[in-house]
Scaffold this motif. Structure first.
Motif, PDB file in Angstrom:
ATOM      1  N   UNK A   1      38.822  11.649  58.793  1.00  8.36           N
ATOM      2  CA  UNK A   1      37.962  12.220  59.825  1.00  8.36           C
ATOM      3  C   UNK A   1      36.597  11.537  59.826  1.00  8.36           C
ATOM      4  N   UNK A   2      36.079  11.224  58.645  1.00  2.00           N
ATOM      5  CA  UNK A   2      34.777  10.549  58.529  1.00  2.00           C
ATOM      6  C   UNK A   2      34.862   9.118  59.047  1.00  2.00           C
ATOM      7  N   UNK A   3      36.005   8.458  58.799  1.00  2.00           N
ATOM      8  CA  UNK A   3      36.181   7.081  59.277  1.00  2.00           C
ATOM      9  C   UNK A   3      36.148   7.005  60.796  1.00  2.00           C
ATOM     10  N   UNK A   4      36.703   8.039  61.445  1.00  2.00           N
ATOM     11  CA  UNK A   4      36.758   8.045  62.902  1.00  2.00           C
ATOM     12  C   UNK A   4      35.420   8.422  63.530  1.00  2.00           C
ATOM     13  N   UNK A   5      34.578   9.102  62.771  1.00  2.00           N
ATOM     14  CA  UNK A   5      33.304   9.586  63.307  1.00  2.00           C
ATOM     15  C   UNK A   5      32.334   8.440  63.568  1.00  2.00           C
TER      16      UNK A   5
END
Length: 254
Positions: A250-254
């Motif tokens: 989720x952090x990578x996509x943010x």
């Protein structure tokens, strides 16, 4: 003194006292709360730990981490519910007696004494639970740069009457709120992820129980072996690892 401002110097900070609120609880105890302001932060930024952790919240125990640590659920309400039920029955009996004798409950000394006793029991449970949640949320914030948890919807889960008492007693919603505001205060990262398949998925190979000819894991299945890669899992530790993985993605996509 509500709404007044007074300046206090403590050698380090210039602290301003803003709104002062006096309140009384159901046990007839008085409390004073103050809104404080300062030009310097009240807390210091925490040092980086280079540690990331996923946490699985469940009814068997309070919390299991992706590192394998288990924190037991203290079940404060269950421990005291017998005493509370007895006190509430006495309160009801005194209420009926006062009404039968046409006495005001406000002026009934025995009723008011018992009402305060019941309120103190509720307050004890609330304070014990709040202290437990504060200690464990602070420990997680102090020791990890990233904390990932499931986005649990306790209100929907309370509809399951078999689990309602356990869910109410554990305080998940309050715990997640404490993690959120403490992460913001100390500049840590706290995120929640969708819980779908975090329990049913093998963290090692990605196989999802219930697919193919397999059955989904039941609540009673505390350990299981992946039929695809033969990895043996402790259910809650595996779920916590999947929660952390979801958070990182989720952090990578943010």
């Amino acid at each position: 003194i509500a709404g007044s401002h007074r300046r206090i110097i403590d050698h380090k900070k210039d602290i301003r006292i803003g709104t002062v609120t006096v309140s009384k609880d159901s046990a007839d105890r008085y409390f004073v709360s103050m809104q404080l302001g300062s030009d310097t932060p009240f807390v210091s930024k925490l040092a980086k730990t280079n540690s990331q952790i996923g946490i699985d919240l469940n009814t068997e125990n309070f919390l299991t981490t992706s590192e394998g640590q288990v924190i037991d659920n203290p079940r404060y309400y269950r421990m005291i519910k017998g005493r509370l039920a007895k006190a509430q029955r006495t309160l009801s009996r005194r209420q009926r007696r006062a009404k039968k004798e046409k006495r005001s409950l406000r002026n009934s000394k025995n009723y008011q004494k018992q009402r305060r006793l019941v309120a103190k029991i509720h307050d004890k449970i609330r304070n014990q639970r709040n202290n437990f949640l504060n200690v464990n949320s602070t420990r997680l914030i102090n020791n990890h740069d990233l904390i990932v948890a499931e986005n649990l919807r306790s209100k929907n889960m309370l509809k399951n009457h078999a689990l309602a008492l356990s869910i109410s007693d554990v305080g998940w919603h309050s715990f997640l709120q404490k993690l959120a505001y403490k992460a913001d205060l100390y500049q840590r990262t706290f995120i929640v992820v969708h819980p779908k398949n975090t329990t049913q998925t093998c963290h090692d190979c990605g196989f999802i129980m219930g697919s193919g000819n397999t059955e989904k894991l039941a609540l009673k299945d505390r350990e299981w072996t992946c039929p695809a890669c033969q990895t043996h899992h402790i259910r809650d530790v595996n779920a916590a690892k999947n929660i952390l993985s979801k958070g990182l993605k989720q952090l990578e996509k943010a």
